[in-house]
Design an enzyme around this catalytic site. Structure first.
Site, PDB file in Angstrom:
ATOM      1  N   ASP A   1       7.354  -3.833  32.673  1.00 26.31           N
ATOM      2  CA  ASP A   1       6.154  -4.019  31.864  1.00 26.31           C
ATOM      3  C   ASP A   1       6.057  -3.131  30.629  1.00 26.31           C
ATOM      4  O   ASP A   1       5.451  -3.524  29.640  1.00 26.31           O
ATOM      5  CB  ASP A   1       4.911  -3.796  32.734  1.00 26.31           C
ATOM      6  N   TYR A  47      -2.154  -7.533  37.327  1.00 29.06           N
ATOM      7  CA  TYR A  47      -2.223  -6.187  37.874  1.00 29.06           C
ATOM      8  C   TYR A  47      -2.947  -5.225  36.948  1.00 29.06           C
ATOM      9  O   TYR A  47      -2.862  -5.349  35.736  1.00 29.06           O
ATOM     10  CB  TYR A  47      -0.799  -5.639  38.081  1.00 29.06           C
TER      11      TYR A  47
END
Ligand SMILES: *[C@@H]1O[C@H](CO)[C@@H](O)[C@H](O)[C@H]1NC(C)=O
Ligand SMILES: *[C@@H]1O[C@H](CO)[C@@H](O)[C@H](O)[C@H]1NC(C)=O
Ligand SMILES: *[C@@H]1O[C@H](CO)[C@@H](O)[C@H](O)[C@H]1NC(C)=O
Ligand SMILES: *[C@@H]1O[C@H](CO)[C@@H](O)[C@H](O)[C@H]1NC(C)=O
Ligand SMILES: [Cu+2]
Length: 711
Positions: free
Chosen positions: A349, A437
């Protein structure tokens, strides 16, 4: 030499009864500038349009981003077709320049480092803002592409939504186009078929009757989109038999809850600091609190960057270096499912999306306590223009009721004592929402010199639609345990999270060594002792990188120190800091599995490398679709000398995540942390002399309403 600063923090907890549902708490959103009424520390909340840099590491200002963009615009090789800008951030001055800089000195020349994409090529460009020109321009030859821009993401989804077969497929599943929500997970890298072009995979959900569309996946529907050609290159539709899970109980918003929880309600609780907080934020980014001073900045990629962390020696008043730079360098989040719609989900990420770019404005009183100072992000968009991401970092003092040291002496007449000191700390926090998330990052500074770095995981699971409503109808035990059912027709797919931190520790200066102290079992000789065995620490100084590649093992324990061999305590011990790992996990993927090759920086929990300005990003500068040719593991193959050198410590925190029903529809936060703890750094307990708290330190505070708990 500065005088000992005495901390007199007046803190008080107030409790006010509130029994109605919903509780009568009104959330006053702290808009920019609203601190002025009650707090002089925060008076200078920045006006970003007139902001100027004060420190060599201050992020680029709005004016500087505009100037960098203008210079790029008039730079011939890139101006005929203006490239898309994937990163435009401060190019940090050389470390020696930063270390040589003192408050009041002119700051070193300001430069922007730009990663631009043009015709599939990544251009790495340095723009000198003082000289007004491009001073470096190279085309990267490494395998990956730059971070996706928000523009890439929205374009990919747009292209997917226009794909005719998509409409047909969702209609067949009974999902209306109006309730369709699509996201664009990164693709990883899985061999030659996917090379030579930038792609994402688009997957869709139903937002019918819920805001939590993540819990209503349209399973098996995956569109592979070429980001630059803006076309769907592959359409995969395999899950038509799998129902879209129902919306009931998926919503997480307060406004959507139909009844209160069955539990005793909590009275309001808040910290009161009648004299204001004890920290200051100078020039927008230099944080000073108790014995700590450090520079803090939001970064579109790393999220939060702590630089030049220094601690004042409480004996001598000397401001001593602890860490030159610390930040989350890369993530690795592999999912454990081989289906067409899942195998590729092995996210990195930081390099693929950017934590700062996805950092959300923190929610006052809930994400951060009252009295927090909020820092904004000033970032560049894909057209190179600046924008402001408000309140992405909060800084606050924490008093959680803990004890920082204590002792009581009751049995020896004449020596009775009961001494205890409260633990008050300073926290810098950011929350990044990476699609489903949410990751929170805390850097917590203690007056005893310890730094704790904590990562919290919350938000939504990445779930998979399932034909099963109940485990009792699943075919076998293996299926039940490997595909955890978290709600009817919803599987929480098993996955890992790894967060790798770059920790450029400079303990009393840049030249440090890494010491591994092995705790080994010694056996006694026959007749030597009633004991058969004991534990003995044995210290090894790492000579080269290979000596410091560490896989943690409970039955072969070691401690890990960064020491400065040329600075000694009064007793002759080298000054040092210890890395104390917390709960963690290691990747079980095969070392030759493509995602593990790309994320080979997770092969060890600890690495130590010699400082190298260009080795910042553990998964490589250009991470998107990279093949793993520019990772920490590759750099470290050189096995360079690391003894008594400027070195960087890398630590990877890991989580195995086997979902359970409580993770639905939104996960209660799970955390892990590690500590950087002084070890022979101070001559003695550095907070020996701090005063205890007394009743008279606090103002008299009366609750505004009668405070009697009637239970
Ligand atoms: C939402 O719920 C209502 C009532 O249960 C139902 O009639 C409707 O079809 C649902 N809409 C969607 C989009 O699921
Ligand atoms: C937050 O701090 C301000 C400033 O003193 C105070 O007026 C306010 O009541 C506090 N709010 C809460 C919820 O503690
Ligand atoms: C660090 O060590 C290098 C040699 O490895 C030396 O050249 C340099 O002067 C040292 N720096 C400091 C600040 O001691
Ligand atoms: C710094 O790191 C880069 C990337 O690993 C490498 O190409 C370069 O040679 C290194 N520089 C030095 C001085 O070691
Ligand atoms: Cu997880």
């Amino acid at each position: 030499m500065e005088k000992l600063t005495i901390l007199l923090i007046s803190l008080l907890l107030i409790f006010i009864v509130s029994r109605s549902w919903p509780p009568l708490i009104t959330f006053k959103l702290k808009l920019k500038g609203s601190f002025e009424q009650h707090n002089f520390w925060f008076k200078s909340k920045i006006d970003h349009f007139s902001e100027i840099p004060h420190h060599p590491l201050d992020p680029l200002t709005i004016e500087e981003i505009k100037r960098a963009r203008a210079i790029l615009f008039s730079y011939r090789p890139l101006s005929s077709t203006f490239p898309s800008i994937h990163s435009l951030t401060l190019e940090e001055p050389y470390k020696s320049q930063v270390l040589g800089w003192k408050n009041g000195d002119p700051i070193p020349p300001r430069k922007a480092f730009v990663i631009a994409l043009l015709n599939g090529k990544s251009h790495l460009v340095t723009v000198d803002l003082g000289l007004g020109r491009v001073t470096r321009h190279e085309i990267s030859s490494s395998s990956g592409y730059p971070m996706l821009t928000l523009d890439d993401i929205s374009k990919a989804v747009e292209v997917a939504l226009l794909y005719p077969e998509l409409a047909e497929s969702i209609a067949a599943r009974g999902v209306a186009l109006s309730e369709l929500v699509c996201i664009s997970p990164s693709v990883g890298w899985y061999g030659p078929n996917e090379e030579g072009r930038r792609i994402v995979k688009v997957q869709c959900f139903s937002s019918g009757n819920t805001s939590n569309f993540y819990m209503r996946p349209i399973e098996g529907l995956i569109l592979t989109v070429d980001l630059d050609k803006r076309e769907v290159v592959k359409f995969s539709d395999t899950g038509r038999a799998i129902p879209v899970p129902r919306a009931v109980n998926t919503d997480y918003r307060y406004s959507a809850q139909e009844k209160p929880p069955e539990m005793r309600q909590l009275n309001p609780i808040s910290l009161v600091q009648p004299n204001g907080p004890s920290f200051s934020v100078e020039g927008g980014h230099v944080v000073k609190w108790a014995n700590w001073e450090f520079h803090l900045r939001p970064d579109p990629r790393a999220g939060m960057v702590i630089s030049r962390a220094t601690v004042r020696d409480s004996e001598t008043g000397e401001l001593r270096s602890v860490m030159y730079k610390g930040f989350a360098s890369e993530f690795f989040v592999p999912y454990m499912d081989l289906d067409e719609g899942w195998y590729f989900k092995t996210y990195m990420d930081v390099g693929e999306f950017g934590l700062g770019a996805l950092a959300s404005s923190l929610v006052p009183l809930n994400d951060c306590p009252n009295y927090s100072y909020y820092m904004d992000g000033v970032f560049a968009a894909s057209d190179g223009g600046p924008y402001i991401q408000p309140n992405v970092i909060c800084i606050f003092e924490r008093y959680a009721g803990d004890v920082s040291w204590r002792h009581s002496e009751t049995l020896i007449p004449g020596l009775e004592a009961r001494e205890a000191r409260r633990k008050v700390t300073l926290v810098a926090r950011m929350a990044a929402t990476v699609g489903n998330y949410d990751y929170t990052f805390d850097w917590e500074f203690q007056t005893d010199g310890l730094i704790q770095v904590k990562v919290g995981l919350s938000g939504m699971l990445m779930v998979k639609g399932s034909p099963y409503e109940n485990v009792q109808t699943m075919p076998n035990q293996e299926e039940i345990s490997s595909t955890p059912l978290v709600s009817e027709n919803v599987i929480g797919v098993v996955h890992d999270h790894f967060v790798t931190f770059h920790l450029d520790m400079d303990i009393d200066g840049p030249n440090n060594s890494f010491a591994k102290v092995d705790l080994v079992k010694e056996e006694t000789l026959p007749g030597e002792s009633p004991r058969k065995s004991y534990l003995k620490p044995k210290r090894h100084i790492a000579k080269t990188e290979n000596d410091a590649k560490i896989k943690l093992d409970l039955y072969k324990p070691s401690e890990f120190y960064l020491i400065n061999p040329s600075r000694r305590s009064r007793l002759g011990n080298p000054t040092g800091y210890k890395l104390v790992p917390g709960g963690t996990a290691a990747s079980l993927l095969d070392a030759l599995d493509p995602p593990q090759i790309r994320s080979a920086f997770t092969n060890n929990q600890i690495w130590v490398t010699p400082y190298n300005r260009s080795e910042q990003w553990a998964g490589g500068l250009l991470t998107y679709q990279s093949k793993g040719d520019d990772t920490l593991a590759v750099w470290s193959e050189r096995n360079r000398p690391i003894e008594n050198k400027d070195i960087v410590l890398w630590y990877t925190m890991g989580f195995h995540h086997i979902p359970c029903q409580e993770d639905f529809p939104i996960m209660p936060t799970v955390t892990s942390s590690f500590d950087l703890k002084p070890a022979n750094f101070f001559e003695r307990n550095p907070i020996l002399r701090i005063p205890p708290a007394f009743e008279h330190d606090f103002p008299v505070c009366r609750p505004s309403s009668e405070n009697k708990n009637k239970y």
